[in-house]
Motif scaffolding. Structure first.
Motif, PDB file in Angstrom:
ATOM      1  N   VAL A   2       0.851  -1.187   0.000  1.00  0.00           N
ATOM      2  CA  VAL A   2       0.000   0.000   0.000  1.00  0.00           C
ATOM      3  C   VAL A   2       0.882   1.229   0.000  1.00  0.00           C
ATOM      4  N   ASP A   3       0.411   2.282  -0.644  1.00  0.00           N
ATOM      5  CA  ASP A   3       1.134   3.561  -0.618  1.00  0.00           C
ATOM      6  C   ASP A   3       1.334   4.040   0.812  1.00  0.00           C
ATOM      7  N   GLN A   4       2.291   4.933   0.977  1.00  0.00           N
ATOM      8  CA  GLN A   4       2.451   5.594   2.263  1.00  0.00           C
ATOM      9  C   GLN A   4       1.212   6.421   2.548  1.00  0.00           C
ATOM     10  N   CYS A   5       0.844   6.499   3.813  1.00  0.00           N
ATOM     11  CA  CYS A   5      -0.346   7.261   4.191  1.00  0.00           C
ATOM     12  C   CYS A   5      -0.164   7.828   5.585  1.00  0.00           C
ATOM     13  N   GLN A   6      -0.949   8.833   5.883  1.00  0.00           N
ATOM     14  CA  GLN A   6      -0.933   9.415   7.220  1.00  0.00           C
ATOM     15  C   GLN A   6      -1.921   8.651   8.094  1.00  0.00           C
ATOM     16  N   VAL A   7      -1.544   8.464   9.347  1.00  0.00           N
ATOM     17  CA  VAL A   7      -2.383   7.744  10.301  1.00  0.00           C
ATOM     18  C   VAL A   7      -2.659   8.674  11.476  1.00  0.00           C
ATOM     19  N   GLN A   8      -3.888   8.629  11.977  1.00  0.00           N
ATOM     20  CA  GLN A   8      -4.246   9.468  13.130  1.00  0.00           C
ATOM     21  C   GLN A   8      -5.118   8.678  14.080  1.00  0.00           C
ATOM     22  N   GLY A   9      -5.226   9.174  15.312  1.00  0.00           N
ATOM     23  CA  GLY A   9      -6.056   8.531  16.313  1.00  0.00           C
ATOM     24  C   GLY A   9      -7.526   8.639  15.955  1.00  0.00           C
ATOM     25  N   LEU A  10      -8.258   7.550  16.190  1.00  0.00           N
ATOM     26  CA  LEU A  10      -9.686   7.505  15.903  1.00  0.00           C
ATOM     27  C   LEU A  10     -10.501   7.503  17.188  1.00  0.00           C
ATOM     28  N   GLY A  11      -9.871   7.162  18.297  1.00  0.00           N
ATOM     29  CA  GLY A  11     -10.576   7.007  19.564  1.00  0.00           C
ATOM     30  C   GLY A  11     -10.795   5.539  19.863  1.00  0.00           C
ATOM     31  N   MET A  16      -6.768   5.459  12.313  1.00  0.00           N
ATOM     32  CA  MET A  16      -7.402   5.469  11.003  1.00  0.00           C
ATOM     33  C   MET A  16      -6.541   6.225  10.006  1.00  0.00           C
ATOM     34  N   SER A  17      -6.764   5.888   8.742  1.00  0.00           N
ATOM     35  CA  SER A  17      -6.144   6.627   7.651  1.00  0.00           C
ATOM     36  C   SER A  17      -7.176   6.728   6.533  1.00  0.00           C
ATOM     37  N   ASP A  18      -7.340   7.915   5.980  1.00  0.00           N
ATOM     38  CA  ASP A  18      -8.215   8.054   4.822  1.00  0.00           C
ATOM     39  C   ASP A  18      -7.457   8.684   3.659  1.00  0.00           C
ATOM     40  N   SER A  19      -6.150   8.413   3.599  1.00  0.00           N
ATOM     41  CA  SER A  19      -5.315   9.017   2.562  1.00  0.00           C
ATOM     42  C   SER A  19      -4.696   7.991   1.620  1.00  0.00           C
ATOM     43  N   VAL A  20      -5.226   6.754   1.579  1.00  0.00           N
ATOM     44  CA  VAL A  20      -4.684   5.730   0.687  1.00  0.00           C
ATOM     45  C   VAL A  20      -5.346   5.891  -0.681  1.00  0.00           C
ATOM     46  N   ASP A  21      -4.567   6.202  -1.694  1.00  0.00           N
ATOM     47  CA  ASP A  21      -5.049   6.472  -3.044  1.00  0.00           C
ATOM     48  C   ASP A  21      -5.485   5.169  -3.715  1.00  0.00           C
ATOM     49  N   ALA A  22      -6.785   5.028  -3.985  1.00  0.00           N
ATOM     50  CA  ALA A  22      -7.337   3.808  -4.577  1.00  0.00           C
ATOM     51  C   ALA A  22      -6.889   3.604  -6.016  1.00  0.00           C
ATOM     52  N   SER A  23      -6.489   4.667  -6.696  1.00  0.00           N
ATOM     53  CA  SER A  23      -6.084   4.533  -8.096  1.00  0.00           C
ATOM     54  C   SER A  23      -4.635   4.085  -8.260  1.00  0.00           C
ATOM     55  N   ARG A  24      -3.856   4.112  -7.172  1.00  0.00           N
ATOM     56  CA  ARG A  24      -2.425   3.797  -7.268  1.00  0.00           C
ATOM     57  C   ARG A  24      -2.002   2.553  -6.519  1.00  0.00           C
ATOM     58  N   THR A  25      -2.914   1.838  -5.926  1.00  0.00           N
ATOM     59  CA  THR A  25      -2.509   0.730  -5.069  1.00  0.00           C
ATOM     60  C   THR A  25      -3.500  -0.421  -5.156  1.00  0.00           C
ATOM     61  N   LEU A  26      -3.060  -1.592  -4.759  1.00  0.00           N
ATOM     62  CA  LEU A  26      -3.974  -2.721  -4.608  1.00  0.00           C
ATOM     63  C   LEU A  26      -4.907  -2.419  -3.448  1.00  0.00           C
ATOM     64  N   ALA A  27      -6.085  -2.984  -3.484  1.00  0.00           N
ATOM     65  CA  ALA A  27      -7.031  -2.751  -2.394  1.00  0.00           C
ATOM     66  C   ALA A  27      -6.489  -3.326  -1.091  1.00  0.00           C
ATOM     67  N   PRO A  28      -6.409  -2.503  -0.045  1.00  0.00           N
ATOM     68  CA  PRO A  28      -6.001  -3.036   1.255  1.00  0.00           C
ATOM     69  C   PRO A  28      -7.072  -3.988   1.772  1.00  0.00           C
ATOM     70  N   MET A  29      -6.663  -4.924   2.614  1.00  0.00           N
ATOM     71  CA  MET A  29      -7.568  -5.945   3.137  1.00  0.00           C
ATOM     72  C   MET A  29      -7.450  -6.018   4.654  1.00  0.00           C
ATOM     73  N   PRO A  30      -8.532  -6.390   5.340  1.00  0.00           N
ATOM     74  CA  PRO A  30      -8.400  -6.665   6.771  1.00  0.00           C
ATOM     75  C   PRO A  30      -7.313  -7.728   6.972  1.00  0.00           C
TER      76      PRO A  30
END
Length: 88
Positions: A2-11, A16-30
């Motif tokens: 997966v591309d590099q992404c920013q991670v932040q606290g969710l509580g 959580m991270s909402d910065s993973v570019d769907a057009s440049r990477t394979l779909a992340p999986m649980p």
């Protein structure tokens, strides 16, 4: 991978991270692992940050994934923490 992404606290002990570019990477999986890869955190390079437990499309930007991550270490249950700061 997966591309590099920013991670932040969710509580509630989650990240959580909402910065993973769907057009440049394979779909992340649980179950995918999240590792530290930041030039300002060289001493922690490659360290396990956590595990992806949920994958959704970002509500704000449909071309990005929103990942929920369970940290490898629960900070709230740790008795000691070490904070590494870059030298000036």
């Amino acid at each position: 991978m997966v591309d590099q992404c920013q991670v932040q606290g969710l509580g509630n002990g989650l990240l959580m991270s909402d910065s993973v570019d769907a057009s440049r990477t394979l779909a992340p999986m649980p179950g995918d692992l999240v590792r530290v890869d930041d030039p300002d955190w060289r001493p922690m390079g490659g360290a396990l940050l956590g595990e992806v437990i949920e994958v959704q499309r970002s509500e704000k930007q449909q071309l990005r994934y929103r990942l929920t991550i369970r940290p490898a270490v629960r900070v709230s249950q740790s008795t000691q923490l070490l904070v590494l700061l870059p030298a000036k």
